[in-house]
Design an enzyme around this catalytic site. Structure first.
Site, PDB file in Angstrom:
ATOM      1  N   ARG A 124      -4.686  -8.219 -11.110  1.00 37.15           N
ATOM      2  CA  ARG A 124      -4.280  -6.911 -11.643  1.00 37.15           C
ATOM      3  C   ARG A 124      -2.767  -6.727 -11.545  1.00 37.15           C
ATOM      4  NH1 ARG A 124      -7.819  -2.274  -9.233  1.00 37.15           N
ATOM      5  NH2 ARG A 124      -6.683  -1.094 -10.807  1.00 37.15           N
TER       6      ARG A 124
ATOM      7  N   GLN B 281      -5.339   8.727 -11.157  1.00 40.29           N
ATOM      8  CA  GLN B 281      -6.188   7.824 -10.380  1.00 40.29           C
ATOM      9  C   GLN B 281      -5.713   6.387 -10.566  1.00 40.29           C
ATOM     10  OE1 GLN B 281     -10.624   9.051 -11.033  1.00 40.29           O
ATOM     11  NE2 GLN B 281      -9.456   9.854 -12.734  1.00 40.29           N
TER      12      GLN B 281
ATOM     13  N   VAL C 260      -3.423   3.005 -10.602  1.00 37.64           N
ATOM     14  CA  VAL C 260      -2.564   2.349  -9.612  1.00 37.64           C
ATOM     15  C   VAL C 260      -1.556   1.437 -10.313  1.00 37.64           C
ATOM     16  CG1 VAL C 260      -4.248   2.499  -7.715  1.00 37.64           C
ATOM     17  CG2 VAL C 260      -4.353   0.547  -9.286  1.00 37.64           C
ATOM     18  N   ASP C 261      -1.378   1.654 -11.648  1.00 40.18           N
ATOM     19  CA  ASP C 261      -0.567   0.723 -12.436  1.00 40.18           C
ATOM     20  C   ASP C 261       0.900   1.113 -12.581  1.00 40.18           C
ATOM     21  OD1 ASP C 261      -0.593   2.759 -14.440  1.00 40.18           O
ATOM     22  OD2 ASP C 261      -2.356   1.906 -15.402  1.00 40.18           O
TER      23      ASP C 261
ATOM     24  N   HIS D 257      -4.844   7.466  -5.756  1.00 45.41           N
ATOM     25  CA  HIS D 257      -5.503   6.223  -5.333  1.00 45.41           C
ATOM     26  C   HIS D 257      -4.493   5.139  -4.933  1.00 45.41           C
ATOM     27  CE1 HIS D 257      -9.524   7.303  -7.547  1.00 45.41           C
ATOM     28  NE2 HIS D 257      -9.354   7.968  -6.425  1.00 45.41           N
TER      29      HIS D 257
ATOM     30  N   CYS E 109       0.254  -3.477   5.873  1.00 40.10           N
ATOM     31  CA  CYS E 109      -0.255  -4.393   6.893  1.00 40.10           C
ATOM     32  C   CYS E 109      -1.503  -3.775   7.548  1.00 40.10           C
ATOM     33  CB  CYS E 109       0.817  -4.644   7.939  1.00 40.10           C
ATOM     34  SG  CYS E 109       0.225  -5.681   9.284  1.00 40.10           S
TER      35      CYS E 109
ATOM     36  N   CYS F  15       0.023  -3.520  11.732  1.00 37.47           N
ATOM     37  CA  CYS F  15       1.120  -2.604  12.084  1.00 37.47           C
ATOM     38  C   CYS F  15       1.305  -1.495  11.047  1.00 37.47           C
ATOM     39  CB  CYS F  15       2.427  -3.365  12.314  1.00 37.47           C
ATOM     40  SG  CYS F  15       3.168  -4.036  10.812  1.00 37.47           S
TER      41      CYS F  15
ATOM     42  N   CYS G  13       4.655  -8.676  11.503  1.00 33.24           N
ATOM     43  CA  CYS G  13       3.754  -8.999  12.626  1.00 33.24           C
ATOM     44  C   CYS G  13       2.811 -10.169  12.334  1.00 33.24           C
ATOM     45  CB  CYS G  13       2.955  -7.749  13.041  1.00 33.24           C
ATOM     46  SG  CYS G  13       1.608  -7.379  11.918  1.00 33.24           S
TER      47      CYS G  13
HETATM   48  P1  OAD Z   1     -13.330   4.333 -15.888  1.00 33.76           P
HETATM   49  O1  OAD Z   1     -13.288   2.910 -16.316  1.00 33.76           O
HETATM   50  O2  OAD Z   1     -14.481   4.766 -15.065  1.00 33.76           O
HETATM   51  O3  OAD Z   1     -13.290   5.274 -17.178  1.00 33.76           O
HETATM   52  C1  OAD Z   1     -12.368   5.072 -18.207  1.00 33.76           C
HETATM   53  C2  OAD Z   1     -12.512   6.204 -19.210  1.00 33.76           C
HETATM   54  O4  OAD Z   1     -11.507   6.053 -20.189  1.00 33.76           O
HETATM   55  C3  OAD Z   1     -13.855   6.234 -19.941  1.00 33.76           C
HETATM   56  O5  OAD Z   1     -14.347   7.561 -19.971  1.00 33.76           O
HETATM   57  C4  OAD Z   1     -13.494   5.774 -21.365  1.00 33.76           C
HETATM   58  O6  OAD Z   1     -14.272   6.424 -22.362  1.00 33.76           O
HETATM   59  C5  OAD Z   1     -12.062   6.242 -21.463  1.00 33.76           C
HETATM   60  N1  OAD Z   1     -11.223   5.473 -22.403  1.00 33.76           N
HETATM   61  C6  OAD Z   1     -11.236   4.141 -22.679  1.00 33.76           C
HETATM   62  N2  OAD Z   1     -10.283   3.828 -23.565  1.00 33.76           N
HETATM   63  C7  OAD Z   1      -9.630   4.994 -23.856  1.00 33.76           C
HETATM   64  C8  OAD Z   1      -8.541   5.341 -24.722  1.00 33.76           C
HETATM   65  N3  OAD Z   1      -7.904   4.430 -25.456  1.00 33.76           N
HETATM   66  N4  OAD Z   1      -8.174   6.653 -24.759  1.00 33.76           N
HETATM   67  C9  OAD Z   1      -8.790   7.590 -24.032  1.00 33.76           C
HETATM   68  N5  OAD Z   1      -9.826   7.318 -23.216  1.00 33.76           N
HETATM   69  C10 OAD Z   1     -10.238   6.040 -23.122  1.00 33.76           C
HETATM   70  O7  OAD Z   1     -11.935   4.637 -15.169  1.00 33.76           O
HETATM   71  P2  OAD Z   1     -11.567   5.830 -14.178  1.00 33.76           P
HETATM   72  O8  OAD Z   1     -12.232   7.090 -14.580  1.00 33.76           O
HETATM   73  O9  OAD Z   1     -10.082   5.827 -14.066  1.00 33.76           O
HETATM   74  O10 OAD Z   1     -10.998   3.958  -8.142  1.00 33.76           O
HETATM   75  O11 OAD Z   1     -12.171   5.319 -12.824  1.00 33.76           O
HETATM   76  C11 OAD Z   1     -12.027   6.119 -11.687  1.00 33.76           C
HETATM   77  C12 OAD Z   1     -11.820   5.275 -10.463  1.00 33.76           C
HETATM   78  O12 OAD Z   1     -12.873   4.327 -10.345  1.00 33.76           O
HETATM   79  C13 OAD Z   1     -10.583   4.418 -10.447  1.00 33.76           C
HETATM   80  O13 OAD Z   1      -9.414   5.101 -10.034  1.00 33.76           O
HETATM   81  C14 OAD Z   1     -10.926   3.374  -9.463  1.00 33.76           C
HETATM   82  C15 OAD Z   1     -12.274   3.042 -10.027  1.00 33.76           C
HETATM   83  O14 OAD Z   1     -13.090   2.312  -9.296  1.00 33.76           O
HETATM   84  C16 OAD Z   1     -10.745   3.234  -7.056  1.00 33.76           C
HETATM   85  O15 OAD Z   1     -10.404   2.069  -7.118  1.00 33.76           O
HETATM   86  C17 OAD Z   1     -10.897   3.995  -5.776  1.00 33.76           C
END
Ligand code: OAD
Length: 253
Positions: free
Chosen positions: A79, A111, A113-114, A129, A137, A140, A160
């Site tokens: 990633r 949400q 992390v990019d 997130h 680490c 530490c 460390c």
């Molecule tokens: P998801 O992969 O669960 O959802 C992505 C959403 O983006 C879906 O509802 C798609 O319909 C929509 N989508 C896709 N392409 C799009 C576009 N071009 N324009 C607009 N919408 C689009 O991702 P997140 O909701 O971000 O957490 O996931 C939430 C969290 O789950 C992440 O932050 C991460 C993950 O596991 C952790 O790692 C703690």
């Protein structure tokens, strides 16, 4: 398959969204992986939703890291390598325009992390997130920002010698308290809440939508498909956010 987009109703949805967003002095935005999809980054739950046969929930947990840190680092190093090759898209840039319009009244909770919101130029960004750019680490707890430079397959702390982990929030872990508190307060005090590109199934992040609603904000959602939040928003802009957000912001002028 995406539901067909009815241009009549998407025009109406855009008009309604403009009516809600234009008078707003305080706007909070919640973004998810969908806003970065058009930059070429994969979402979590799209197209099978598996990485090397693992669900994201199985590689992004403290238990997974204890069990197999090499596997987890392979996932995160991949990633991080993707980040070096991607740029913000028109959806990110539209949110920069929105921040420029609102100044201190704008808060962006992500949400993701990019780091693409900051790369686009947004200033007031709350990364609930964490970020792929930093490592921490496990012993530490020293945090270091490595940007997108490549890391070892199994990186160790220069101070460390213990194992490093990505400075991101994994499932089963709490969110950073200060950043979360500021996100809740932005959601609670905004006039308009914009939800972009999130499936809205991961909590507590998705709960910000309810905080905003309960405190009286109008809620606009921009998503490619209906999400878990769509039934409780005021307007749904269906389509890629790289198209719908620039169109929305253009109409504010
Ligand atoms: P998801 O992969 O669960 O959802 C992505 C959403 O983006 C879906 O509802 C798609 O319909 C929509 N989508 C896709 N392409 C799009 C576009 N071009 N324009 C607009 N919408 C689009 O991702 P997140 O909701 O971000 O957490 O996931 C939430 C969290 O789950 C992440 O932050 C991460 C993950 O596991 C952790 O790692 C703690």
């Amino acid at each position: 398959m995406h539901p067909p987009i009815d241009y009549e109703s998407s025009e109406e949805a855009l008009d309604r969204a403009v009516q809600l967003l234009r008078p707003a002095k305080a706007v909070a935005v919640l973004t998810g992986a969908g806003i970065s999809a058009e930059s070429g980054l994969a979402t979590f739950r799209g197209a099978g939703g598996l990485w090397e046969g693992h669900r994201v929930e199985d590689v992004a947990t403290p238990r997974a890291f204890l069990r197999d840190p090499e596997l987890v680092w392979r996932f995160y190093n991949l990633r991080r390598a993707n980040l070096a090759a991607v740029k913000p898209n028109p959806g990110h840039l539209a949110l920069v325009e929105l921040e420029n319009r609102l100044g201190a009244g704008f808060t962006l909770v992500t949400q993701n992390v990019d780091g693409l919101h900051q790369a686009a130029g947004n200033k007031n960004v709350l990364e609930i997130h964490g970020t792929l750019r930093r490592v921490r680490c496990v012993c530490c707890e020293r945090v270091t920002d490595h940007g997108v430079e490549p890391l070892a397959d199994l990186p160790h702390c220069a101070a460390c010698g213990a194992l490093l982990r990505p400075d991101v929030v994994w499932f089963e872990e709490p969110l950073p308290t200060d950043i979360w508190d500021r996100s809740v307060s932005a959601a609670a005090s905004c006039d308009c809440f914009l939800v972009v590109g999130t499936s809205a199934v991961v909590y507590p992040a998705a709960g910000l939508i309810d905080v905003a609603r309960m405190d009286g904000a109008d809620v606009i959602e921009a998503n490619l498909d209906r999400s878990a939040a769509s039934s409780r928003v005021d307007v749904l802009l269906l389509g890629p956010s790289g198209t719908t957000l620039p169109e929305l912001i253009k109409r504010l002028h």
